[in-house]
Design an enzyme around this catalytic site. Structure first.
Site, PDB file in Angstrom:
ATOM      1  N   ASP A   1     -21.764  93.960  31.171  1.00 34.18           N
ATOM      2  CA  ASP A   1     -21.763  94.028  29.832  1.00 34.18           C
ATOM      3  C   ASP A   1     -22.902  93.115  28.919  1.00 34.18           C
ATOM      4  O   ASP A   1     -22.633  91.952  29.725  1.00 34.18           O
ATOM      5  CB  ASP A   1     -20.337  93.977  29.287  1.00 34.18           C
ATOM      6  CG  ASP A   1     -20.343  94.111  27.926  1.00 34.18           C
ATOM      7  OD1 ASP A   1     -20.601  93.555  26.759  1.00 34.18           O
ATOM      8  OD2 ASP A   1     -19.293  95.321  27.811  1.00 34.18           O
ATOM      9  N   ILE A   2     -23.411  93.437  28.033  1.00 34.67           N
ATOM     10  CA  ILE A   2     -24.542  92.580  27.511  1.00 34.67           C
ATOM     11  C   ILE A   2     -23.541  91.518  26.673  1.00 34.67           C
ATOM     12  O   ILE A   2     -24.113  90.574  26.300  1.00 34.67           O
ATOM     13  CB  ILE A   2     -25.460  93.153  26.752  1.00 34.67           C
ATOM     14  CG1 ILE A   2     -24.859  94.174  25.634  1.00 34.67           C
ATOM     15  CG2 ILE A   2     -26.461  94.166  27.836  1.00 34.67           C
ATOM     16  CD1 ILE A   2     -26.076  94.714  24.691  1.00 34.67           C
TER      17      ILE A   2
ATOM     18  N   ASN B   1     -11.215 102.076  26.503  1.00 34.98           N
ATOM     19  CA  ASN B   1     -10.976 102.082  25.051  1.00 34.98           C
ATOM     20  C   ASN B   1     -11.449 103.576  24.473  1.00 34.98           C
ATOM     21  O   ASN B   1     -12.443 104.211  24.787  1.00 34.98           O
ATOM     22  CB  ASN B   1     -11.968 101.130  24.162  1.00 34.98           C
ATOM     23  CG  ASN B   1     -11.547  99.676  24.640  1.00 34.98           C
ATOM     24  OD1 ASN B   1     -10.604  99.313  24.747  1.00 34.98           O
ATOM     25  ND2 ASN B   1     -12.623  98.947  24.720  1.00 34.98           N
TER      26      ASN B   1
ATOM     27  N   GLN C   1     -13.573 101.338  20.801  1.00 29.86           N
ATOM     28  CA  GLN C   1     -14.865 102.290  21.492  1.00 29.86           C
ATOM     29  C   GLN C   1     -15.794 102.166  20.725  1.00 29.86           C
ATOM     30  O   GLN C   1     -16.043 102.755  19.315  1.00 29.86           O
ATOM     31  CB  GLN C   1     -14.425 103.678  21.772  1.00 29.86           C
ATOM     32  CG  GLN C   1     -15.556 104.329  22.629  1.00 29.86           C
ATOM     33  CD  GLN C   1     -15.115 105.717  23.049  1.00 29.86           C
ATOM     34  OE1 GLN C   1     -14.009 106.226  22.779  1.00 29.86           O
ATOM     35  NE2 GLN C   1     -15.807 106.426  23.933  1.00 29.86           N
TER      36      GLN C   1
ATOM     37  N   HIS D   1     -16.253 105.165  29.619  1.00 32.58           N
ATOM     38  CA  HIS D   1     -16.505 104.104  30.455  1.00 32.58           C
ATOM     39  C   HIS D   1     -15.291 103.296  30.443  1.00 32.58           C
ATOM     40  O   HIS D   1     -14.485 103.324  29.783  1.00 32.58           O
ATOM     41  CB  HIS D   1     -17.521 103.204  29.895  1.00 32.58           C
ATOM     42  CG  HIS D   1     -17.372 102.830  28.491  1.00 32.58           C
ATOM     43  ND1 HIS D   1     -17.551 103.456  27.405  1.00 32.58           N
ATOM     44  CD2 HIS D   1     -17.066 101.521  28.095  1.00 32.58           C
ATOM     45  CE1 HIS D   1     -17.402 102.892  26.407  1.00 32.58           C
ATOM     46  NE2 HIS D   1     -17.173 101.713  26.487  1.00 32.58           N
TER      47      HIS D   1
ATOM     48  N   HIS E   1     -14.279  99.431  31.356  1.00 31.50           N
ATOM     49  CA  HIS E   1     -14.622  97.693  31.438  1.00 31.50           C
ATOM     50  C   HIS E   1     -13.668  97.275  32.363  1.00 31.50           C
ATOM     51  O   HIS E   1     -12.235  97.181  32.688  1.00 31.50           O
ATOM     52  CB  HIS E   1     -14.113  97.179  29.959  1.00 31.50           C
ATOM     53  CG  HIS E   1     -14.870  97.603  28.946  1.00 31.50           C
ATOM     54  ND1 HIS E   1     -15.697  96.800  28.102  1.00 31.50           N
ATOM     55  CD2 HIS E   1     -14.714  98.643  28.009  1.00 31.50           C
ATOM     56  CE1 HIS E   1     -16.156  97.569  27.320  1.00 31.50           C
ATOM     57  NE2 HIS E   1     -15.463  98.720  27.220  1.00 31.50           N
TER      58      HIS E   1
END
Length: 119
Positions: A35-36, A92, A99, A105, A107
Site C-alpha cells: 500500500d502506498i 472495505n 473503500q 481488494h 488489506h
C-alpha cells in the site's frame, strides 16, 4: 461487464502493468502489492486480476477467486513474518466503509498491535 478490466480503474491498470506498484507476489488469479499509504508495518493489498467493484460481488460471481485472495493473504502474512504476532485481513465494501478504489481488494495488516474494535 463484470469481471472485465475497466479502463478507469487504478487496480486494473496495476494488473495490466500500466501503473507501477511494489508487487510482492503474483498468482494466476491475484496480484499483491504494498500500500502506498501504509497503516501498519505490513500493509499489502491483495487484488483479483478480474474486476469486480467489491468483495461481495466478487464472492457472489467468483467464489474461488475470493478464496484465492484469502489464501494469498495468509501466505504473504507468513512470508512477511506477520503470522507470528497476528494480522488482520480487511475488505472495505462501499464508500461508507472507507473503500476508495472500487475494485475488490483485501488489506493485509500486521507488524503492530491492532486494536479492537477497529476504528
Amino acid at each position: 461487464m463484470a469481471g472485465e478490466p475497466q479502463a478507469d480503474c487504478l487496480f486494473c491498470k496495476i494488473v495490466a502493468g500500466d501503473v507501477p506498484a511494489t508487487v510482492v507476489r503474483e498468482t494466476a488469479t491475484t496480484v499483491a502489492f504494498r500500500d502506498i499509504h501504509p497503516q501498519a508495518p505490513t500493509h499489502i493489498l491483495v487484488i483479483p486480476r478480474v474486476h469486480y467493484p467489491d468483495a461481495a460481488s466478487l464472492a457472489a460471481a467468483e467464489p474461488g477467486i475470493a478464496a484465492d485472495l484469502l489464501t494469498e493473504a495468509g501466505t504473504i502474512a507468513a512470508e512477511e513474518g506477520a503470522d507470528s504476532t497476528g494480522y488482520r485481513i480487511v475488505f472495505n465494501t462501499g464508500s461508507g466503509a472507507g473503500q476508495t478504489v472500487f475494485h475488490a481488494h483485501a488489506h493485509l495488516l500486521g507488524g503492530r498491535g491492532l486494536n479492537w474494535p477497529p476504528g
